[in-house]
Design a protein around this motif. Structure first.
Motif, PDB file in Angstrom:
ATOM      1  N   HIS A 149      78.599  44.400 -33.900  1.00  0.00           N
ATOM      2  CA  HIS A 149      78.240  45.823 -33.974  1.00  0.00           C
ATOM      3  C   HIS A 149      76.979  46.144 -33.178  1.00  0.00           C
ATOM      4  CE1 HIS A 149      74.800  45.281 -36.709  1.00  0.00           C
ATOM      5  NE2 HIS A 149      75.546  44.400 -37.372  1.00  0.00           N
ATOM      6  N   ALA A 150      76.223  45.121 -32.782  1.00  0.00           N
ATOM      7  CA  ALA A 150      74.998  45.356 -32.006  1.00  0.00           C
ATOM      8  C   ALA A 150      75.260  45.402 -30.504  1.00  0.00           C
ATOM      9  CB  ALA A 150      73.974  44.271 -32.317  1.00  0.00           C
ATOM     10  N   LEU A 151      76.476  45.134 -30.075  1.00  0.00           N
ATOM     11  CA  LEU A 151      76.771  45.116 -28.642  1.00  0.00           C
ATOM     12  C   LEU A 151      76.710  46.525 -28.064  1.00  0.00           C
ATOM     13  CD1 LEU A 151      79.772  42.609 -28.542  1.00  0.00           C
ATOM     14  CD2 LEU A 151      77.356  42.151 -28.063  1.00  0.00           C
ATOM     15  N   ASP A 152      75.866  46.708 -27.066  1.00  0.00           N
ATOM     16  CA  ASP A 152      75.789  47.982 -26.354  1.00  0.00           C
ATOM     17  C   ASP A 152      75.374  47.701 -24.916  1.00  0.00           C
ATOM     18  OD1 ASP A 152      73.075  47.432 -26.408  1.00  0.00           O
ATOM     19  OD2 ASP A 152      72.571  49.039 -27.810  1.00  0.00           O
ATOM     20  N   TYR A 153      75.175  48.757 -24.108  1.00  0.00           N
ATOM     21  CA  TYR A 153      74.909  48.554 -22.686  1.00  0.00           C
ATOM     22  C   TYR A 153      73.607  47.796 -22.440  1.00  0.00           C
ATOM     23  CZ  TYR A 153      71.620  52.522 -22.765  1.00  0.00           C
ATOM     24  OH  TYR A 153      70.573  53.359 -23.027  1.00  0.00           O
ATOM     25  N   ARG A 154      72.650  47.909 -23.369  1.00  0.00           N
ATOM     26  CA  ARG A 154      71.401  47.165 -23.185  1.00  0.00           C
ATOM     27  C   ARG A 154      71.640  45.661 -23.332  1.00  0.00           C
ATOM     28  NH1 ARG A 154      70.212  51.639 -26.262  1.00  0.00           N
ATOM     29  NH2 ARG A 154      68.710  53.114 -25.376  1.00  0.00           N
ATOM     30  N   VAL A 155      72.447  45.293 -24.331  1.00  0.00           N
ATOM     31  CA  VAL A 155      72.767  43.885 -24.526  1.00  0.00           C
ATOM     32  C   VAL A 155      73.574  43.366 -23.334  1.00  0.00           C
ATOM     33  CG1 VAL A 155      74.035  42.243 -25.976  1.00  0.00           C
ATOM     34  CG2 VAL A 155      72.689  44.066 -27.036  1.00  0.00           C
ATOM     35  N   PHE A 156      74.542  44.176 -22.861  1.00  0.00           N
ATOM     36  CA  PHE A 156      75.358  43.757 -21.716  1.00  0.00           C
ATOM     37  C   PHE A 156      74.496  43.538 -20.467  1.00  0.00           C
ATOM     38  CE2 PHE A 156      78.843  46.522 -23.771  1.00  0.00           C
ATOM     39  CZ  PHE A 156      79.168  45.503 -24.655  1.00  0.00           C
ATOM     40  N   ALA A 157      73.505  44.405 -20.269  1.00  0.00           N
ATOM     41  CA  ALA A 157      72.635  44.284 -19.098  1.00  0.00           C
ATOM     42  C   ALA A 157      71.764  43.035 -19.193  1.00  0.00           C
ATOM     43  CB  ALA A 157      71.766  45.523 -18.953  1.00  0.00           C
ATOM     44  N   ALA A 158      71.330  42.690 -20.418  1.00  0.00           N
ATOM     45  CA  ALA A 158      70.460  41.532 -20.604  1.00  0.00           C
ATOM     46  C   ALA A 158      71.241  40.216 -20.571  1.00  0.00           C
ATOM     47  CB  ALA A 158      69.710  41.648 -21.927  1.00  0.00           C
ATOM     48  N   HIS A 159      72.541  40.281 -20.889  1.00  0.00           N
ATOM     49  CA  HIS A 159      73.369  39.073 -20.946  1.00  0.00           C
ATOM     50  C   HIS A 159      74.689  39.320 -20.210  1.00  0.00           C
ATOM     51  CE1 HIS A 159      70.682  37.429 -24.058  1.00  0.00           C
ATOM     52  NE2 HIS A 159      70.693  38.649 -24.563  1.00  0.00           N
ATOM     53  N   PRO A 160      74.637  39.472 -18.898  1.00  0.00           N
ATOM     54  CA  PRO A 160      75.874  39.776 -18.162  1.00  0.00           C
ATOM     55  C   PRO A 160      76.777  38.549 -18.046  1.00  0.00           C
ATOM     56  CG  PRO A 160      74.073  39.424 -16.632  1.00  0.00           C
ATOM     57  CD  PRO A 160      73.468  39.400 -18.001  1.00  0.00           C
ATOM     58  N   LEU A 161      78.057  38.805 -17.884  1.00  0.00           N
ATOM     59  CA  LEU A 161      78.977  37.748 -17.510  1.00  0.00           C
ATOM     60  C   LEU A 161      78.924  37.585 -15.996  1.00  0.00           C
ATOM     61  CD1 LEU A 161      82.089  38.634 -19.710  1.00  0.00           C
ATOM     62  CD2 LEU A 161      80.272  36.995 -20.194  1.00  0.00           C
TER      63      LEU A 161
ATOM     64  N   HIS B 114      81.650  28.716  -5.683  1.00  0.00           N
ATOM     65  CA  HIS B 114      80.825  27.672  -5.074  1.00  0.00           C
ATOM     66  C   HIS B 114      79.507  27.594  -5.855  1.00  0.00           C
ATOM     67  CE1 HIS B 114      83.886  27.435  -2.062  1.00  0.00           C
ATOM     68  NE2 HIS B 114      83.680  28.673  -1.665  1.00  0.00           N
ATOM     69  N   ASP B 115      78.371  27.819  -5.224  1.00  0.00           N
ATOM     70  CA  ASP B 115      77.090  27.728  -5.934  1.00  0.00           C
ATOM     71  C   ASP B 115      76.492  29.093  -6.236  1.00  0.00           C
ATOM     72  OD1 ASP B 115      77.081  24.938  -5.950  1.00  0.00           O
ATOM     73  OD2 ASP B 115      76.218  24.851  -3.932  1.00  0.00           O
ATOM     74  N   GLN B 116      77.249  30.149  -5.978  1.00  0.00           N
ATOM     75  CA  GLN B 116      76.742  31.503  -6.188  1.00  0.00           C
ATOM     76  C   GLN B 116      77.357  32.133  -7.439  1.00  0.00           C
ATOM     77  OE1 GLN B 116      74.459  33.347  -4.548  1.00  0.00           O
ATOM     78  NE2 GLN B 116      73.982  31.746  -3.059  1.00  0.00           N
ATOM     79  N   TYR B 117      76.556  32.917  -8.153  1.00  0.00           N
ATOM     80  CA  TYR B 117      77.040  33.634  -9.329  1.00  0.00           C
ATOM     81  C   TYR B 117      77.143  35.124  -8.995  1.00  0.00           C
ATOM     82  CZ  TYR B 117      76.338  29.500 -12.216  1.00  0.00           C
ATOM     83  OH  TYR B 117      76.439  28.251 -12.757  1.00  0.00           O
ATOM     84  N   TYR B 118      78.254  35.724  -9.399  1.00  0.00           N
ATOM     85  CA  TYR B 118      78.501  37.143  -9.134  1.00  0.00           C
ATOM     86  C   TYR B 118      78.736  37.845 -10.468  1.00  0.00           C
ATOM     87  CZ  TYR B 118      79.079  35.498  -4.373  1.00  0.00           C
ATOM     88  OH  TYR B 118      78.873  34.916  -3.146  1.00  0.00           O
ATOM     89  N   VAL B 119      77.878  38.812 -10.768  1.00  0.00           N
ATOM     90  CA  VAL B 119      77.925  39.497 -12.069  1.00  0.00           C
ATOM     91  C   VAL B 119      79.220  40.307 -12.197  1.00  0.00           C
ATOM     92  CG1 VAL B 119      76.841  41.301 -13.450  1.00  0.00           C
ATOM     93  CG2 VAL B 119      75.430  39.574 -12.329  1.00  0.00           C
ATOM     94  N   ARG B 120      79.817  40.220 -13.359  1.00  0.00           N
ATOM     95  CA  ARG B 120      80.956  41.066 -13.724  1.00  0.00           C
ATOM     96  C   ARG B 120      80.514  41.870 -14.961  1.00  0.00           C
ATOM     97  NH1 ARG B 120      82.005  40.044  -9.411  1.00  0.00           N
ATOM     98  NH2 ARG B 120      83.868  39.092  -8.502  1.00  0.00           N
ATOM     99  N   ALA B 121      80.082  43.079 -14.729  1.00  0.00           N
ATOM    100  CA  ALA B 121      79.455  43.870 -15.785  1.00  0.00           C
ATOM    101  C   ALA B 121      80.466  44.263 -16.863  1.00  0.00           C
ATOM    102  CB  ALA B 121      78.830  45.126 -15.198  1.00  0.00           C
ATOM    103  N   ILE B 122      80.010  44.238 -18.117  1.00  0.00           N
ATOM    104  CA  ILE B 122      80.824  44.706 -19.233  1.00  0.00           C
ATOM    105  C   ILE B 122      80.548  46.188 -19.423  1.00  0.00           C
ATOM    106  CG2 ILE B 122      81.315  44.444 -21.694  1.00  0.00           C
ATOM    107  CD1 ILE B 122      80.098  41.617 -21.474  1.00  0.00           C
ATOM    108  N   GLN B 123      81.615  46.982 -19.497  1.00  0.00           N
ATOM    109  CA  GLN B 123      81.438  48.424 -19.674  1.00  0.00           C
ATOM    110  C   GLN B 123      81.304  48.794 -21.139  1.00  0.00           C
ATOM    111  OE1 GLN B 123      84.454  52.009 -19.339  1.00  0.00           O
ATOM    112  NE2 GLN B 123      84.145  51.102 -17.323  1.00  0.00           N
ATOM    113  N   GLN B 124      82.194  48.295 -21.976  1.00  0.00           N
ATOM    114  CA  GLN B 124      82.164  48.669 -23.389  1.00  0.00           C
ATOM    115  C   GLN B 124      83.015  47.713 -24.213  1.00  0.00           C
ATOM    116  OE1 GLN B 124      83.883  52.559 -23.744  1.00  0.00           O
ATOM    117  NE2 GLN B 124      85.770  51.993 -22.685  1.00  0.00           N
ATOM    118  N   VAL B 125      82.823  47.746 -25.510  1.00  0.00           N
ATOM    119  CA  VAL B 125      83.668  46.990 -26.435  1.00  0.00           C
ATOM    120  C   VAL B 125      84.848  47.888 -26.820  1.00  0.00           C
ATOM    121  CG1 VAL B 125      83.802  45.903 -28.711  1.00  0.00           C
ATOM    122  CG2 VAL B 125      81.722  45.671 -27.329  1.00  0.00           C
TER     123      VAL B 125
END
Length: 277
Positions: A249-261, A266-277
């Motif tokens: 229930h605490a998941l919101d855009y602030r949490v998603f921004a702080a803990h992105p998927l 290869h050796d690079q990470y590419y963010v896949r942003a979560i929009q909503q639950v």
């Protein structure tokens, strides 16, 4: 209001909340005899129809493209509820633009035809050879669910031309995002900008995230709608919340921004942003 200069490039911003005043301030900072193109990013809080009219009026026929954003990077640093812009000198940059107005129908053939047309426009200005002196920028409707398909087609058509860009935002509402082309804001669309220049440039990626050791494997999804139902064979929201140590229930855009998927390629990470639950 702030202005910054570099060879061939001028950056500017306005914090005015009134759309017409903001457009006037940008024009005052950017206009010069050799201005050939303007790229801008604006808060979705503006009256977009009024802003479109004011920009066209203020810049008097100079081509502009842009998009709504979720925070603006300005000459003063990070800003909110403002508009920031970059002006390009036509003596240094040959720039061609195109609109993809139906992203869901955009095919590889469409991409090839668009890239051919854009390259032809840049080449006709005889500023610099295309190979090694050209890059592409794409601005896409962030809520279209068609970004990967459009980008895959464009990347195939562009070949070895470096390609970067991002998704339009609407502050943090996630309801309606827009790109700007041809004097109007468009929904469900994308803008492609091909830039040819004799100046040195580098296309690069950077981010602020540090990877963790755990892996989240998508085991259930609707790829067409870009919805993930399961991670590691568990309900997606529950598994994500468990890994970062917060209740669902605490998941919101602030949490998603702080803990992105992020996807690792290869050796690079590419963010896949979560929009909503």
């Amino acid at each position: 209001m702030q202005q910054a200069h570099n060879d061939g490039v001028v950056s500017a911003m306005s914090q005015a909340s009134d759309a017409r005043l903001a457009a006037q301030e940008l024009a005052r900072q950017l206009l010069h005899p050799h201005l050939g193109f303007v790229l801008f990013f604006c808060s979705a809080e503006y009256d977009l129809r009024e802003l479109a009219e004011a920009l066209e009026q203020g810049f008097g026929g100079i081509r502009l493209v842009g998009c709504t954003s979720a925070g603006e990077i300005t000459p003063l640093g990070y800003g909110r509820n403002c508009v920031t812009a970059v002006g390009f000198d036509h003596r240094h940059f040959s720039i061609a633009t195109g609109l993809i107005d139906e992203m869901e129908r955009f095919s590889l053939i469409d991409a090839q035809q668009m890239v051919e047309r854009l390259v032809g426009t840049c080449r006709s200005n005889t500023l610099a050879p295309i190979k090694g002196h050209t890059f592409a920028l794409t601005l896409l409707d962030g809520l279209s669910s068609r970004e990967e398909m459009v980008l895959a087609a464009l990347s195939a058509a562009l070949g070895d031309i470096p390609h970067f860009g991002g998704s339009a935002g609407d502050d943090n509402y996630l309801t309606r995002t827009h790109v700007y082309f041809g004097g109007a804001f468009h929904h469900g669309a994308a803008v492609v900008v091909l830039v040819n220049t004799w100046l040195d440039f580098e296309v690069f990626t950077t981010h602020h995230i540090l990877p963790r050791h755990e892996k989240l494997v998508v085991t259930g999804a609707d790829s067409a709608q870009r919805r993930v139902f399961e991670l590691n064979a568990e309900p997606a929201a529950e598994e994500y919340a468990r890994h970062i140590g917060v209740p669902v229930h605490a998941l919101d855009y602030r949490v998603f921004a702080a803990h992105p998927l992020a996807v690792r390629i290869h050796d690079q990470y590419y963010v896949r942003a979560i929009q909503q639950v």
